[in-house]
Design an enzyme around this catalytic site. Structure first.
Site, PDB file in Angstrom:
ATOM      1  N   TYR A   1       0.875  -1.161   0.000  1.00 42.89           N
ATOM      2  CA  TYR A   1       0.000   0.000   0.000  1.00 42.89           C
ATOM      3  C   TYR A   1       0.917   1.217   0.000  1.00 42.89           C
ATOM      4  O   TYR A   1       1.866   1.280   0.776  1.00 42.89           O
ATOM      5  CB  TYR A   1      -0.874   0.046   1.252  1.00 42.89           C
ATOM      6  CG  TYR A   1      -2.020  -0.926   1.279  1.00 42.89           C
ATOM      7  CD1 TYR A   1      -3.200  -0.646   0.607  1.00 42.89           C
ATOM      8  CD2 TYR A   1      -1.931  -2.113   1.997  1.00 42.89           C
ATOM      9  CE1 TYR A   1      -4.264  -1.535   0.641  1.00 42.89           C
ATOM     10  CE2 TYR A   1      -2.980  -3.004   2.041  1.00 42.89           C
ATOM     11  CZ  TYR A   1      -4.145  -2.709   1.364  1.00 42.89           C
ATOM     12  OH  TYR A   1      -5.198  -3.586   1.401  1.00 42.89           O
TER      13      TYR A   1
ATOM     14  N   ASP B   1      -6.979  -1.353  -5.295  1.00 46.78           N
ATOM     15  CA  ASP B   1      -8.431  -1.283  -5.160  1.00 46.78           C
ATOM     16  C   ASP B   1      -8.865  -0.741  -3.810  1.00 46.78           C
ATOM     17  O   ASP B   1     -10.016  -0.888  -3.413  1.00 46.78           O
ATOM     18  CB  ASP B   1      -9.063  -2.662  -5.404  1.00 46.78           C
ATOM     19  CG  ASP B   1      -8.543  -3.722  -4.424  1.00 46.78           C
ATOM     20  OD1 ASP B   1      -7.649  -3.401  -3.612  1.00 46.78           O
ATOM     21  OD2 ASP B   1      -9.021  -4.871  -4.497  1.00 46.78           O
TER      22      ASP B   1
ATOM     23  N   HIS C   1     -10.759  -7.525  -3.450  1.00 44.52           N
ATOM     24  CA  HIS C   1     -10.370  -7.366  -2.043  1.00 44.52           C
ATOM     25  C   HIS C   1     -11.244  -8.220  -1.125  1.00 44.52           C
ATOM     26  O   HIS C   1     -11.581  -7.825  -0.002  1.00 44.52           O
ATOM     27  CB  HIS C   1     -10.451  -5.897  -1.623  1.00 44.52           C
ATOM     28  CG  HIS C   1      -9.356  -5.451  -0.713  1.00 44.52           C
ATOM     29  ND1 HIS C   1      -8.243  -4.784  -1.165  1.00 44.52           N
ATOM     30  CD2 HIS C   1      -9.179  -5.578   0.623  1.00 44.52           C
ATOM     31  CE1 HIS C   1      -7.442  -4.511  -0.150  1.00 44.52           C
ATOM     32  NE2 HIS C   1      -7.986  -4.987   0.944  1.00 44.52           N
TER      33      HIS C   1
END
Length: 560
Positions: free
Chosen positions: A338, A366, A455
């Protein structure tokens, strides 16, 4: 996904009868201890807040000191040694009486593992809000801290600059020791006893009753606290996508070929050039320590012993150093990235991934913000109602998911792929692709592959499933351009084989492995791999395939 011993999410929290005036640097409290009462709402909210390791520091590169090299400039704000009130390396003793006297003072001190810390300046940096720390001031919070933070979090090189290490605690009386202790509510104590009893039952009877991955899910719920289970099991909004991730596989029918010799079957493959005993890896799943004290290290050891690949979550509750220390020689490990809004921190993470010898980066795209995971919100909302809407900065009322996404860059875009490629030579896989158009864009911009994923249904509800996106790509694909992986909703070996028949190179499983390590640590992970391997092998034999290369689209039929 999706990551046990029970989550110890209780804390002693008090209702302060007098008005508290708080600034960043000065805290003034006017209530005496005799007027404080246990606030059940804050107990649970506190568990949620402290269950989240501080993202900005967990993602900070905890670079090892190398005497023959110059430290990275971007890491210059990380102290070379533990902060000390005396500035030197001598052991400074802090009496328990002095710690307790800070309860109504200007500063907030806490005790962790026998060491005393001044956390006054850290309060506003805590993503779970400052109130939970304030309400545990002058307490030994080891009981809360340890199950949900990396074991090296308080090492000198990892300590946030705003946290001051004062010295070792010196207990001066039994009474003061009792006053320092975090007390728990009756309901939380009952929950702990229930989990302890269930865990003992599984240790005594073994894993013989676990015959498929759904059995792990059922068992894990019994071994998780309410807060932990809400985080693990939650998905966005009405959880439609989470459920369809698996139900879509049920819409695919096999077309088995008969009278083929299937005595020998080979499930081995290569994933990004690395050997794997089955076409499946452990998807990045956060906060494994919410259930087992060894957390992600269980996944690492289980992956090593069974010959599969683990992808480390950016939000892992074990540090990357802990995880890589547990790996075997030449064991491949991937890292899910991330990107932090503060790019110098993101660059430090990438630098650490390069330095520690990880083998690929999965850029997650996402989750520019956390999805609205209502189970997670309600786990603490029933004790303390949200002050505003779910995505405002709400201090202690944040759910686990909301808090851990607080530092992710919402402006990440395709141009940043070039930036990432300049920072690493590792293969880059784009995780979270949900359309053919984005898969094509990833290929054009030089990614090494994509993971078709929503996800685990935890972000935007009612989106396409990974399987349906794979079907769409299959219809348009003339030749294989690069690696295509799928995750989400895979619970059976039959699901794995269907994905491979339709063109996936391999699949990822997150929640299933979190649940497995919840139940039995490393042994749970190993048992889960054996379940998948056995089911994949039997499916291939009954389908008429000896090796993965034999799997074809003609072996399946789409019902709807």
């Amino acid at each position: 996904m999706p990551t046990f011993s029970p989550l110890r999410a209780a804390a002693l929290n008090f209702r302060i009868s007098a008005t508290r005036s708080i600034s960043r640097r000065r805290l003034t409290t006017h209530a005496s201890s005799s007027t404080r009462k246990i606030d059940q709402r804050l107990i649970i909210a506190g568990g949620v807040a402290l269950a989240v390791p501080t993202y900005m520091y967990l993602t900070r590169a905890k670079l090892d000191y190398q005497p023959d090299t110059v430290p990275d400039k971007v890491n210059s704000d990380v102290p070379d040694q533990v902060h000390s009130s005396k500035g030197g390396k001598e052991v400074n003793k802090i009496g328990s009486r002095e710690v307790l006297e800070k309860k109504d003072g200007d500063e907030v001190w806490v005790v962790i593992n026998g060491e005393v810390y001044n956390v006054t300046e850290f309060l506003d940096e805590h993503p779970g809000g400052r109130e939970i720390i304030e309400n545990n001031g002058s307490k030994d919070v080891s009981y809360i801290f340890n199950p949900r933070h990396p074991s090296d979090q308080l090492q000198p090189e990892n300590l946030p600059p705003s946290v001051i290490h004062l010295g070792q605690l010196e207990i001066e009386s039994a009474y003061e020791k009792e006053q320092l202790a975090v007390k728990i509510s009756k309901s939380e104590e009952d929950e702990q006893n229930r989990i302890k009893q269930k865990r003992q039952e599984y240790e005594e009877k073994g894993l013989g009753s676990i015959v498929n991955m759904r059995d792990f899910e059922v068992a894990a719920e019994e071994l998780c606290s309410k807060v932990a289970w809400a985080y693990y099991a939650s998905a966005a909004d009405d959880e439609i996508t989470k459920n369809e991730n698996n139900s879509d596989y049920k819409k695919i029918r096999f077309r088995p070929r008969v009278l083929r010799p299937v005595k020998e079957v080979d499930t081995s493959t290569k994933i990004l050039g690395y050997d794997s005993t089955i076409p499946l890896w452990i998807s990045p799943a956060a906060m494994a320590k919410l259930g087992h004290p060894d957390g992600e290290v269980n996944l690492t050891k289980g992956a090593a012993s069974t010959g599969i690949i683990q992808c480390i979550s950016s939000f892992a509750s074990c540090s990357v150093e802990e995880i890589t220390s547990a790996r075997t020689s030449n064991q491949p490990l991937f890292f899910q990235l991330y990107v932090n809004s503060k790019r110098h921190l993101a660059e430090e993470v990438i630098s650490k991934v390069n330095r520690l010898g990880l083998n690929a980066i999965l850029l997650t795209v996402d989750a520019p913000i956390g999805g609205k995971r209502e189970r997670d919100i309600r786990a603490k909302g029933e004790f303390e109602a949200p002050k505003t809407d779910a995505f405002d900065k709400q201090g202690e009322t944040k759910g686990v998911a909301e808090a851990i996404f607080s530092a992710v860059d919402p402006d990440l875009n395709w141009k940043d792929l070039k930036w990432l490629k300049e920072k690493t030579k590792l293969p880059i896989i784009i995780k979270g692709v949900q359309t053919v158009e984005d898969a094509v864009q990833a290929y054009k911009l030089g990614a090494d592959g994509v993971i078709l994923s929503n996800h685990g249904g935890r972000q935007l509800d009612t989106t396409a499933t990974g399987l349906s996106t794979l079907l769409e790509i299959r219809e348009k694909e003339n030749e294989r351009k690069f690696s295509i992986f799928v995750d989400g909703g895979i619970w059976r070996g039959t699901d794995v084989v269907k994905a491979l028949c339709l063109g996936a190179d391999a699949v990822g499983v997150g929640r299933g492995f979190l649940f497995a390590q919840t139940v039995a640590g490393v042994q749970g992970v190993e048992h889960a791999v054996k379940i998948f391997e056995s089911e994949i092998q039997s499916t291939m034999r009954l389908l008429g395939a000896n090796k993965l290369e034999d799997l074809r689209p003609s072996m399946v039929d789409i019902v709807n």
